[in-house]
Scaffold this motif. Structure first.
Motif, mmCIF file in Angstrom:
data_model
loop_
_atom_site.group_PDB
_atom_site.id
_atom_site.type_symbol
_atom_site.label_atom_id
_atom_site.label_comp_id
_atom_site.label_asym_id
_atom_site.label_seq_id
_atom_site.Cartn_x
_atom_site.Cartn_y
_atom_site.Cartn_z
ATOM 1 N N UNK A 149 41.627 -16.712 49.206
ATOM 2 C CA UNK A 149 41.326 -15.763 50.274
ATOM 3 C C UNK A 149 42.609 -15.082 50.745
ATOM 4 N N UNK A 150 42.552 -13.769 50.905
ATOM 5 C CA UNK A 150 43.709 -13.000 51.365
ATOM 6 C C UNK A 150 43.874 -13.173 52.868
ATOM 7 N N UNK A 151 45.009 -13.725 53.271
ATOM 8 C CA UNK A 151 45.247 -14.002 54.687
ATOM 9 C C UNK A 151 46.326 -13.079 55.276
ATOM 10 N N UNK A 152 46.903 -12.236 54.477
ATOM 11 C CA UNK A 152 47.930 -11.313 54.953
ATOM 12 C C UNK A 152 48.541 -10.543 53.805
ATOM 13 N N UNK A 153 49.568 -9.750 54.133
ATOM 14 C CA UNK A 153 50.227 -8.926 53.117
ATOM 15 C C UNK A 153 51.732 -8.936 53.330
ATOM 16 N N UNK A 154 52.471 -8.946 52.224
ATOM 17 C CA UNK A 154 53.903 -8.710 52.265
ATOM 18 C C UNK A 154 54.116 -7.211 52.102
ATOM 19 N N UNK A 155 54.633 -6.571 53.135
ATOM 20 C CA UNK A 155 54.805 -5.119 53.115
ATOM 21 C C UNK A 155 56.171 -4.786 52.508
ATOM 22 N N UNK A 156 56.220 -4.849 51.165
ATOM 23 C CA UNK A 156 57.489 -4.655 50.457
ATOM 24 C C UNK A 156 57.992 -3.227 50.601
ATOM 25 N N UNK A 157 57.097 -2.258 50.527
ATOM 26 C CA UNK A 157 57.418 -0.843 50.761
ATOM 27 C C UNK A 157 56.404 -0.326 51.763
ATOM 28 N N UNK A 158 56.882 0.211 52.871
ATOM 29 C CA UNK A 158 55.981 0.525 53.984
ATOM 30 C C UNK A 158 56.217 1.952 54.478
ATOM 31 N N UNK A 159 55.471 2.895 53.912
ATOM 32 C CA UNK A 159 55.485 4.292 54.358
ATOM 33 C C UNK A 159 56.846 4.959 54.103
ATOM 34 N N UNK A 160 57.262 4.966 52.846
ATOM 35 C CA UNK A 160 58.541 5.545 52.439
ATOM 36 C C UNK A 160 58.337 6.957 51.895
ATOM 37 N N UNK A 161 59.177 7.896 52.347
ATOM 38 C CA UNK A 161 59.114 9.279 51.871
ATOM 39 C C UNK A 161 60.528 9.808 51.632
ATOM 40 N N UNK A 162 60.726 10.477 50.503
ATOM 41 C CA UNK A 162 61.987 11.168 50.227
ATOM 42 C C UNK A 162 61.792 12.099 49.035
ATOM 43 N N UNK A 163 62.723 13.034 48.877
ATOM 44 C CA UNK A 163 62.729 13.950 47.746
ATOM 45 C C UNK A 163 63.998 13.746 46.927
#
Length: 339
Positions: free
Chosen positions: A26-40
């Motif tokens: 059962x999924x009890x959480x998440x490791x947010x390794x990359x979280x809303x990254x933006x670049x050009x």
């Protein structure tokens, strides 16, 4: 940066790894390794991505290449004067795009198959992509090895016969075999001696000029990033906290985390007293990041708003100044030290 000069656009990229427990996973959480990254990244540019180990640099690079599947976001790559969304490509479309996007791995020892000769290693991408005639592959491999500083008569040897620096040159030759536009250099000099690092960095710059390459250069060594990068993005716990041109970043950092990284860079002048900023506490847990600004538990300048509200990545200065983006509530008020 105009759209005409842009090769790659990363928009709101996220990569969450599920935490599973119990017999039924059962999924009890998440490791947010990359979280809303933006670049050009511009055409012909070297974009450096820096930060502590575990901040999400390598995961970002692998998501861009679709070596791992992103959770959310867009990865737009320019092909034939128009942008295609890499995240929407099927298997066949992705295979064609891989000719344009290649990877140089961190470890030159484990990234080469010990049971294959150098000829077979460098020629494998050519064979997979339809070059069936062995003499054509052999001639192309000869040229690539000469470009990276390996004598072609060594092509029938195995990886164990080469030093770490030579192996990394072979990895570079393999990455260039399909004549890509874009190369991700994932800590590609961190496993090498300092003198060899300089040789490989100079080689990468020479090849970039000759083959018109664009680099995403992932590293934790700021002195290396300063040497090779045109612009730099600083990551902390899965987020970009500062982006600007290299010279501007090293002279005028606006984020306290960037200032702390700068203070740890060794000084070349023995008479200069080095006073690294010692950050308190531990790096934030990406599976349970703190509220507000992720850096606030370690920041010497944190105030109440930092614990409550997450800062947005905003531009500092006017339209005539260097493009400098930072995610800090007090970026305009703090006076931070660079190098």
């Amino acid at each position: 940066m105009t759209e005409n000069n842009t090769l790659l656009r990363v928009v709101n990229l996220k990569k969450y790894f599920p935490i599973q427990k119990g017999l039924f996973k059962k999924t009890v959480g998440y490791v947010k390794a990359v979280d809303d990254v933006s670049f050009n990244i511009g055409i012909g540019e070297t974009f450096g991505l820096v930060g502590e180990s575990g901040c999400g640099k390598t995961t970002t690079g692998r998501c861009i290449l679709r070596a791992i599947e992103p959770t959310e976001g867009e990865i737009l790559f320019k092909l034939a004067d128009s942008f295609i969304n890499v995240t929407e490509l099927s298997g066949g479309g992705m295979k064609n795009l891989r000719k344009e996007m290649q990877l140089i791995f961190q470890d030159p020892y484990s990234s080469l198959n010990p049971r294959m000769t150098i000829l077979d290693i460098v020629a494998e991408p050519l064979l997979v992509n339809g070059m069936k005639k062995s003499f054509e592959r052999k001639e192309l491999v000869k040229g690539l090895l000469e470009k990276v500083g390996i004598r072609p008569e060594y092509m029938n040897r195995y990886p164990h016969a080469f030093s770490g620096g030579q192996r990394q040159r072979i990895c570079i030759a393999r990455a260039l075999a399909l004549n890509p536009k874009f190369v991700v250099c994932d800590e590609s000099v961190s496993a090498l001696d300092v003198s060899i690092q300089a040789q490989i960095l100079n080689l990468l710059q020479d090849l970039q000029e000759e083959f018109k390459l664009t680099y995403l250069f992932i590293a934790h060594d700021l002195s290396v990033v300063e040497h090779i990068s045109d612009r730099v993005g600083v990551m902390y716990v899965g987020k970009i906290v500062e982006i600007t041109e290299t010279e501007e970043l090293f002279k005028n950092p606006f984020h306290p985390y960037t200032e702390a990284l700068m203070s740890a860079v060794p000084k070349t002048d023995p008479d200069m007293k080095s006073q690294p900023i010692l950050l308190k506490g531990e790096v934030a847990d990406p599976s349970n990041p703190p509220g507000g600004c992720s850096f606030h538990p370690r920041c010497n300048y944190a105030q109440d708003i930092c614990r409550i509200s997450e800062p947005e990545l905003i531009r500092i200065g006017d339209e005539n100044s260097t493009e400098h983006y930072v995610a800090c509530h007090f970026a305009k008020e703090l006076s931070l030290k660079g190098i």
